[in-house]
Design a protein around this motif. Sequence first.
Motif, mmCIF file in Angstrom:
data_model
loop_
_atom_site.group_PDB
_atom_site.id
_atom_site.type_symbol
_atom_site.label_atom_id
_atom_site.label_comp_id
_atom_site.label_asym_id
_atom_site.label_seq_id
_atom_site.Cartn_x
_atom_site.Cartn_y
_atom_site.Cartn_z
ATOM 1 N N LEU A 1 0.820 -1.209 0.000
ATOM 2 C CA LEU A 1 0.000 0.000 0.000
ATOM 3 C C LEU A 1 0.856 1.261 0.000
ATOM 4 N N ALA A 2 2.106 1.126 -0.423
ATOM 5 C CA ALA A 2 3.005 2.275 -0.405
ATOM 6 C C ALA A 2 2.437 3.433 -1.210
ATOM 7 N N GLY A 3 1.836 3.130 -2.352
ATOM 8 C CA GLY A 3 1.274 4.184 -3.191
ATOM 9 C C GLY A 3 0.151 4.943 -2.517
ATOM 10 N N ALA A 4 -0.600 4.260 -1.671
ATOM 11 C CA ALA A 4 -1.732 4.905 -0.990
ATOM 12 C C ALA A 4 -1.265 5.863 0.096
ATOM 13 N N TYR A 5 -0.032 5.675 0.593
ATOM 14 C CA TYR A 5 0.450 6.509 1.697
ATOM 15 C C TYR A 5 1.552 7.479 1.290
ATOM 16 N N GLU A 6 2.050 7.352 0.074
ATOM 17 C CA GLU A 6 3.076 8.290 -0.376
ATOM 18 C C GLU A 6 2.502 9.705 -0.403
ATOM 19 N N GLY A 7 3.242 10.645 0.152
ATOM 20 C CA GLY A 7 2.796 12.024 0.153
ATOM 21 C C GLY A 7 1.866 12.389 1.298
ATOM 22 N N SER B 1 -7.100 3.333 2.760
ATOM 23 C CA SER B 1 -7.471 3.417 1.344
ATOM 24 C C SER B 1 -8.774 2.708 1.009
ATOM 25 N N ALA B 2 -9.428 2.080 1.998
ATOM 26 C CA ALA B 2 -10.690 1.387 1.738
ATOM 27 C C ALA B 2 -11.903 2.205 2.163
ATOM 28 N N GLY B 3 -11.697 3.453 2.553
ATOM 29 C CA GLY B 3 -12.803 4.328 2.880
ATOM 30 C C GLY B 3 -13.520 3.957 4.163
ATOM 31 N N LEU B 4 -14.839 4.132 4.170
ATOM 32 C CA LEU B 4 -15.632 3.892 5.372
ATOM 33 C C LEU B 4 -15.608 2.420 5.786
ATOM 34 N N VAL B 5 -15.557 1.521 4.803
ATOM 35 C CA VAL B 5 -15.482 0.094 5.120
ATOM 36 C C VAL B 5 -14.193 -0.195 5.872
ATOM 37 N N GLY B 6 -13.106 0.382 5.408
ATOM 38 C CA GLY B 6 -11.828 0.200 6.077
ATOM 39 C C GLY B 6 -11.815 0.828 7.454
ATOM 40 N N LEU B 7 -12.424 2.007 7.574
ATOM 41 C CA LEU B 7 -12.499 2.659 8.882
ATOM 42 C C LEU B 7 -13.227 1.775 9.883
ATOM 43 N N LEU C 1 -6.619 -11.610 -0.077
ATOM 44 C CA LEU C 1 -6.373 -10.793 -1.263
ATOM 45 C C LEU C 1 -6.001 -11.661 -2.450
ATOM 46 N N GLY C 2 -5.140 -12.659 -2.211
ATOM 47 C CA GLY C 2 -4.758 -13.569 -3.293
ATOM 48 C C GLY C 2 -5.943 -14.350 -3.826
ATOM 49 N N VAL C 3 -6.774 -14.855 -2.914
ATOM 50 C CA VAL C 3 -7.953 -15.629 -3.324
ATOM 51 C C VAL C 3 -8.926 -14.752 -4.113
ATOM 52 N N LEU C 4 -9.179 -13.550 -3.613
ATOM 53 C CA LEU C 4 -10.142 -12.667 -4.270
ATOM 54 C C LEU C 4 -9.619 -12.161 -5.614
ATOM 55 N N MET C 5 -8.329 -11.924 -5.692
ATOM 56 C CA MET C 5 -7.750 -11.526 -6.981
ATOM 57 C C MET C 5 -7.821 -12.674 -7.970
ATOM 58 N N ALA C 6 -7.534 -13.889 -7.516
ATOM 59 C CA ALA C 6 -7.612 -15.057 -8.401
ATOM 60 C C ALA C 6 -9.042 -15.283 -8.892
ATOM 61 N N ALA C 7 -10.018 -15.033 -8.023
ATOM 62 C CA ALA C 7 -11.417 -15.220 -8.414
ATOM 63 C C ALA C 7 -11.823 -14.255 -9.521
ATOM 64 N N GLN C 8 -11.142 -13.109 -9.595
ATOM 65 C CA GLN C 8 -11.470 -12.118 -10.621
ATOM 66 C C GLN C 8 -10.585 -12.223 -11.859
ATOM 67 N N SER C 9 -9.625 -13.129 -11.826
ATOM 68 C CA SER C 9 -8.635 -13.216 -12.908
ATOM 69 C C SER C 9 -9.233 -13.401 -14.301
ATOM 70 N N ALA D 1 -9.692 -4.706 -9.796
ATOM 71 C CA ALA D 1 -9.854 -5.975 -9.082
ATOM 72 C C ALA D 1 -9.244 -5.894 -7.689
ATOM 73 N N PHE D 2 -8.094 -5.228 -7.584
ATOM 74 C CA PHE D 2 -7.462 -5.077 -6.268
ATOM 75 C C PHE D 2 -8.342 -4.236 -5.353
ATOM 76 N N ARG D 3 -8.925 -3.153 -5.891
ATOM 77 C CA ARG D 3 -9.803 -2.322 -5.066
ATOM 78 C C ARG D 3 -11.026 -3.106 -4.612
ATOM 79 N N ASN D 4 -11.565 -3.941 -5.501
ATOM 80 C CA ASN D 4 -12.709 -4.780 -5.118
ATOM 81 C C ASN D 4 -12.338 -5.730 -3.982
ATOM 82 N N ALA D 5 -11.160 -6.346 -4.119
ATOM 83 C CA ALA D 5 -10.714 -7.299 -3.102
ATOM 84 C C ALA D 5 -10.429 -6.585 -1.793
#
Length: 252
Positions: A50-56, A121-127, A177-185, A197-201
């Motif tokens: 999640l480095a990209g989500a926290y950079e800056g 980075s997951a918004g209210l669900v993550g909160l 995350l791996g399972v959910l990404m594979a399910a969307q492959s 797909a990553f955001r969905n997972a």
Amino acid sequence: MSLLAPPRTRARSRVGWTWIALSSLAIAVYAVTPYLTTPLHELAGDAVGLAGAYEGKPAWVLSALYVHIVAGGIALLVGPLQFWRTLRERARSVHRSVGRVYLTAVLVGALAALALAPVNSAGLVGLAGFGTVGVLWIWTGWRGYRAIRTGDVRSHQAWMIRNFALTYAAVTLRLWLGVLMAAQSPWIESGADADAAFRNAYALVPFLSWIPNLVLAELLVRRRGLPALRITDGGYARTEIVERVVEKVVER
């Protein structure tokens, strides 16, 4: 588990502990090392975690991020040692010392997680998901500490099983995350699709990473005959008293 337990049961227990110890070690090294060896902007450029989500982000957010990563990694590394029977029975002073390190790491990691929850980075669900697990992480650790301070070893064991189930969410989050990404492959055809797909997972893991862990932990607690979690204002002692009174009434 009793020393008189069947060999097959002891073997399953050893296999389970080995898996948890090795997977915890792997994730601790995999998740922590990059942040300690590589600048965050480079990790973001390589799309690491999640480095990209926290950079800056502001300095306090980055401080909380690194504190959470390091403390969580320490908890993952030393947590499995607390369930090692040989260490617990033959080196109790070491068990207690490791326990203090573990609970300190849990407290620090959980406080940092609570600081990060509003900016995740997951918004209210993550909160909601990460905030809840942060609170439960502290609460179960406190209950485990309080139990052993009062000499209630069985309750201590039950609460620490629950607590480590929450610590282990760092592992199951990545597995899910791996399972959910594979399910969307089948529907991923481009980089943009992969990002979606990553955001969905990632929208599911704030709860999926720890709720099944707690369910399995409670089943393990009950299987071992330890004090089960009861929704009651009076706690274990009052519940047991009420149950005994009911039994006496029924007998009469």
